[in-house]
Design a protein around this motif. Structure first.
Motif, PDB file in Angstrom:
ATOM      1  N   PHE A 137      18.022  21.804 -56.374  1.00 54.56           N
ATOM      2  CA  PHE A 137      18.576  22.401 -57.603  1.00 54.56           C
ATOM      3  C   PHE A 137      18.768  23.914 -57.490  1.00 54.56           C
ATOM      4  O   PHE A 137      18.574  24.648 -58.450  1.00 54.56           O
ATOM      5  N   LEU A 138      19.162  24.377 -56.317  1.00 57.38           N
ATOM      6  CA  LEU A 138      19.383  25.813 -56.094  1.00 57.38           C
ATOM      7  C   LEU A 138      20.684  26.271 -56.755  1.00 57.38           C
ATOM      8  O   LEU A 138      20.710  27.292 -57.447  1.00 57.38           O
ATOM      9  N   PHE A 139      21.748  25.513 -56.531  1.00 59.03           N
ATOM     10  CA  PHE A 139      23.062  25.869 -57.073  1.00 59.03           C
ATOM     11  C   PHE A 139      23.440  24.896 -58.189  1.00 59.03           C
ATOM     12  O   PHE A 139      23.172  23.699 -58.097  1.00 59.03           O
ATOM     13  N   GLU A 170      29.186  28.595 -57.231  1.00 61.87           N
ATOM     14  CA  GLU A 170      27.990  29.405 -56.907  1.00 61.87           C
ATOM     15  C   GLU A 170      27.665  29.298 -55.417  1.00 61.87           C
ATOM     16  O   GLU A 170      27.352  30.297 -54.761  1.00 61.87           O
ATOM     17  N   ALA A 171      27.735  28.078 -54.917  1.00 59.82           N
ATOM     18  CA  ALA A 171      27.422  27.859 -53.497  1.00 59.82           C
ATOM     19  C   ALA A 171      28.371  28.657 -52.601  1.00 59.82           C
ATOM     20  O   ALA A 171      27.927  29.374 -51.694  1.00 59.82           O
ATOM     21  N   GLU A 230      20.939  37.360 -55.277  1.00 59.47           N
ATOM     22  CA  GLU A 230      22.335  36.992 -55.013  1.00 59.47           C
ATOM     23  C   GLU A 230      22.830  35.978 -56.031  1.00 59.47           C
ATOM     24  O   GLU A 230      23.939  36.080 -56.540  1.00 59.47           O
ATOM     25  N   ILE A 231      21.985  34.975 -56.305  1.00 54.70           N
ATOM     26  CA  ILE A 231      22.390  33.927 -57.257  1.00 54.70           C
ATOM     27  C   ILE A 231      22.553  34.537 -58.650  1.00 54.70           C
ATOM     28  O   ILE A 231      23.519  34.231 -59.360  1.00 54.70           O
ATOM     29  N   ALA A 232      21.646  35.430 -59.021  1.00 54.29           N
ATOM     30  CA  ALA A 232      21.737  36.083 -60.340  1.00 54.29           C
ATOM     31  C   ALA A 232      23.048  36.854 -60.449  1.00 54.29           C
ATOM     32  O   ALA A 232      23.718  36.814 -61.486  1.00 54.29           O
TER      33      ALA A 232
END
Ligand code: TF8
Length: 334
Positions: free
Chosen positions: A110-112, A117-118, A328-330
């Motif tokens: 459940f990272l992306f 996003e990926a 990075e995700i934020a």
């Protein structure tokens, strides 16, 4: 006569302008291996790469594609690349974790939330930093392709909740992240090379496996699996790599041509993946697979169940790396 010579001359000049580097590019044979069948995302992407590179080099670089793990499993091919016995491959990032542990980040559940996003994180500075780390292992990381969101198949029961995984003998990819996560939620995780998976399912050595629907179709898992549960628990990339021994022999024009064809194959393959997913689902249903969605509430319960396991897994990968990834995700979500 004169006019013909002039127009021939014009054509030759135009051709040379279109292929500025082709004259200097040396002839090369590139053995490019992958694990899935020829009729698969990997197969189509590999052939696209071969065509693009032929165009970019005026046919000097000839890519020979080898599907269905005929050059070996992902791990065997990685070793062949590092040893200089094979030039290129596309395959899982999961089998690289033993070489560069930071690659474990791509296996975090459940990272992306979505492909957008990926793409942004994989193609951004964080993804590049991981690719760069491969050089010290004699591998050159070129680009990421899409494997996709992973779903569960098995012969026992539909997976509607995390409890349904209890006791299922599940083939997982060969690294500690997958082992810890699936054993942690009560499955009986069996690490196995992908190239051995079909026969393990067929002989019932394992009850199930998890992969994107495109692979469940192209590897014919519907012949030996009854239930398909759309858990989307991990987004997996693939990675296209070159042997460093091979790469170091190339001049700048050749490297640029390979990079350009690699980026083109990435775009081609991701589009293919996204267009194929829905079609694969329709196909799998027509083959008699019983497909279930997982409710938002049960997905939240799955997230909660893996949370304590992830704390340990993330510590193993390294707190600084995880912090960088989270930032990075934020950024992408803003
Ligand atoms: C797996 C991966 C596969 C890759 C492929 C053969 O389950 O999802 O897609 O290994 O390169 O192993």
């Amino acid at each position: 006569m004169k006019r013909t010579i002039i127009s021939l001359g014009v054509a030759a000049v135009a051709l040379m302008a279109a292929l500025p580097a082709a004259a200097e590019i040396k002839p090369r044979i590139i053995r490019f291996g992958y694990g899935l069948n020829e009729d698969s995302l990997q197969g189509r992407g590999a052939r696209h790469f071969a065509e693009e590179l032929a165009k970019a080099t005026g046919d000097k670089h000839k890519v020979r594609t080898f599907g269905a793990a005929t050059l070996g499993s992902d791990m065997q091919m990685q070793n062949a690349l590092a040893g200089g016995a094979q030039e290129m491959m596309v395959g899982s990032t999961a089998t690289l974790v033993g070489l560069v542990k930071e690659f474990g980040v791509w296996d975090l559940p459940f990272l992306f939330n979505n492909e957008k996003e990926a793409d942004a994180v994989l193609d951004g500075p964080f993804g590049q930093k991981l690719l760069d780390k491969l050089a010290e292992k004699d591998l050159i990381g070129l680009v990421y392709w899409e494997n996709g969101f992973r779903n569960m198949t098995n012969t026992k029961r539909p997976i509607n909740s995390v409890e349904d995984l209890k006791g299922i003998k599940l083939r997982v990819m060969q690294n500690p992240v997958f082992l810890d996560v699936f054993n942690g939620v009560g499955a009986n995780a069996v690490p196995l090379a992908f190239s051995e998976l079909f026969s393990a399912l067929e002989t019932k050595a394992v009850d199930g496996q998890e992969n994107p629907v495109t692979t469940i179709e192209s590897s014919k898992f519907y012949e030996v699996q009854k239930y398909l549960s759309l858990t989307k628990h991990v987004y997996s990339p693939w990675i296209m790599m070159a042997s460093k021994t091979f790469w170091d022999k190339l001049d700048a024009d050749e490297k640029a041509a390979i990079m350009k064809a690699a980026v083109s194959s990435r775009e081609f393959e991701r589009k293919d993946s996204r267009e194929s997913t829905e079609k694969s689902m329709v196909f799998l249903k027509s083959k008699g697979m019983q497909i279930n969605e997982v409710s938002a509430a049960e997905t939240d319960r799955m997230r909660a169940a893996v949370k304590p396991i992830l704390d340990k897994v993330k510590a193993d990968i390294g707190a600084a790396t995880i912090a960088e990834l989270d930032a990075e995700i934020a950024k992408v979500r803003k």
